[in-house]
Design a protein around this motif. Sequence first.
Motif, mmCIF file in Angstrom:
data_model
loop_
_atom_site.group_PDB
_atom_site.id
_atom_site.type_symbol
_atom_site.label_atom_id
_atom_site.label_comp_id
_atom_site.label_asym_id
_atom_site.label_seq_id
_atom_site.Cartn_x
_atom_site.Cartn_y
_atom_site.Cartn_z
ATOM 1 N N GLU A 1 -57.370 -9.378 -53.426
ATOM 2 C CA GLU A 1 -56.723 -10.333 -52.519
ATOM 3 C C GLU A 1 -55.243 -10.521 -52.828
ATOM 4 O O GLU A 1 -54.467 -10.895 -51.950
ATOM 5 N N THR B 1 -50.836 -11.647 -61.399
ATOM 6 C CA THR B 1 -52.026 -11.303 -62.193
ATOM 7 C C THR B 1 -52.869 -10.428 -61.267
ATOM 8 O O THR B 1 -53.805 -10.906 -60.649
ATOM 9 N N ASP C 1 -59.554 -17.545 -58.217
ATOM 10 C CA ASP C 1 -60.033 -16.293 -57.623
ATOM 11 C C ASP C 1 -61.500 -16.074 -57.982
ATOM 12 O O ASP C 1 -61.825 -15.619 -59.075
ATOM 13 N N LYS D 1 -47.551 -14.412 -57.087
ATOM 14 C CA LYS D 1 -48.929 -14.561 -56.602
ATOM 15 C C LYS D 1 -49.453 -15.950 -56.956
ATOM 16 O O LYS D 1 -49.507 -16.316 -58.132
ATOM 17 N N ASP E 1 -54.895 -17.296 -61.994
ATOM 18 C CA ASP E 1 -54.506 -16.295 -60.997
ATOM 19 C C ASP E 1 -53.280 -16.719 -60.183
ATOM 20 O O ASP E 1 -52.875 -16.014 -59.265
HETATM 21 ZN ZN ZN Z 1 -56.772 -12.301 -58.038
#
Ligand code: ZN
Length: 505
Positions: free
Chosen positions: A359, A384, A280, A275, A298
């Motif tokens: 997301e 995360t 974020d 990710k 993030d």
């Molecule tokens: Zn996130």
Amino acid sequence: MMNAKFEAIWRSDLPIELIEAQAVICLVSEAEWITGHFPEAWKEAIASVKERGLFKGSESQLFTIPVMQSDMPITLILVGTGQYPLNPEGLRLAAVRAAKMTVKINADQVVFALPSSLLTYSLSQDIAAVAHALTEGFILGTYRRKTYKRNQQAYIGPERLIFHQDKVFQDEYEQQWYIGMERGKAFAEGTILARDLTNLPGNMLVPRDLASAAERLAEQHGLEYEVLDEQEMVKKGMGGLLSVGSGSVNPPRMIVLKYQGKSAWEGEIIGLVGKGITFDTGGISLKPRLGMEEMISDMGGAAAVLGALHTLCLIRPEQNVVVVIPSAENMPSGSAFKPGDIITTLSGRTVEILNTDAEGRLVLADGLTYAKELGATRIIDVATLTGAVVSALGDVATGAVSNDDPFLNEFILASKRTGEKVWPLPAYTEFEEMLRSEVADLRNSTGRYGASITAGLFIGTFAEGMPWIHLDIAGTAYVSKERGIHPKGATGAMVRTIADYVINQ
Ligand code: ZN
Ligand code: BES
Ligand code: MN
């Protein structure tokens, strides 16, 4: 940051006091006190510390004694090991503690005195594993986050670690020790790469910068790579990543790197999907302001797969690996995606958006599908992903969700070797049902119950039956207090376990 010139070596040709150093690390167990190859003055100093009850040698106890050697000050750093024999995990932590002290006293050259009992012990075990644990622990213990203060010198850290013992063992022993030191250095370097990337603030690392970092790594190791921009993503239909990135002036990127360790690009191909949300905010479902700054981390999953890849490139195992990083900045704006939107992912599956702060699963959905298109036959995703995993496991363990028990068991075995904690969460089908939507194939948010599991299973849908493990590092990637091998801030969690898993597959 790591000292670019850092090296670890082994010496047994000189008495310990004749090696140039500012610090000498001495592992001291409760039972064994006097390290045979020390000069008399050092032995006396250690003995008197013991007599006065200042240092017992209990596990991870630390004590320093300044001594003079040929008119130069040297600090003896005593590290307790409790009862011998310490396993590699205990040795790694002892090295971490000692390393932190060498930083405090600004030592440039450090001698690591190996007590004879440790050598006997490691002879009966895996010599390379002992050397690996000590080297890795030492390097990671010296880590400091880069700072940005005016008029401040950059932190460099120790330049040389010299393992010392007085008896000459067989060449084979020394060879094994060198193999272990090399591995320890490779594992530490990968972890440091992940820490440095994760610690970068959001204004210094947007998706474009993450792509440049990946590109630099690819060039360093001669890897094949590909970075898709938003136009190419539109053509392919990567609606998950595009939606999440749509609110930002910094457009999203799909980053791919390939490591080829086998002669042909066939058979098992391990997909590592990380990710890469560079910041974020939560988007339109905006996060509360308190603690939002932590969301610079993030992209910790992306950093973990890049770090693991760096380690793999240094060790060169016979495996084929494809790394996929969907990267975006999750921002609220006039162009941002919204609750109620229905989006179409690369797989063709539609998703009803109920919370733009969920997301991670959207970008990872496209990441998994793309990894599959690129030939991955088994997948590990690292993210995360949820606050709920922090409630469940704190900053102590990484949560795992999987569709394949043997795969997960192998991975957990790797985590036992690296000392990183991974705890499986149950993937019951009841949790999958919670992901159903009335208007789309899936919904992206399910409410609070079992939130780490539903989030994981959302991603697992896109594995489409391929063996898959999801690692939720929301609690472990970035921590508010140093503990053990983890410094404050970015930890590089899962770099070592992923690398270990791939190497020992
Ligand atoms: Zn996130
Ligand atoms: N990046 C966060 C998760 C997170 C939380 C990471 C704390 C590190 C520390 C993720 O994108 C997120 O916002 N998750 C939400 C999901 C929810 C809206 C379904 C969460 O866990 O609250
Ligand atoms: Mn979020």
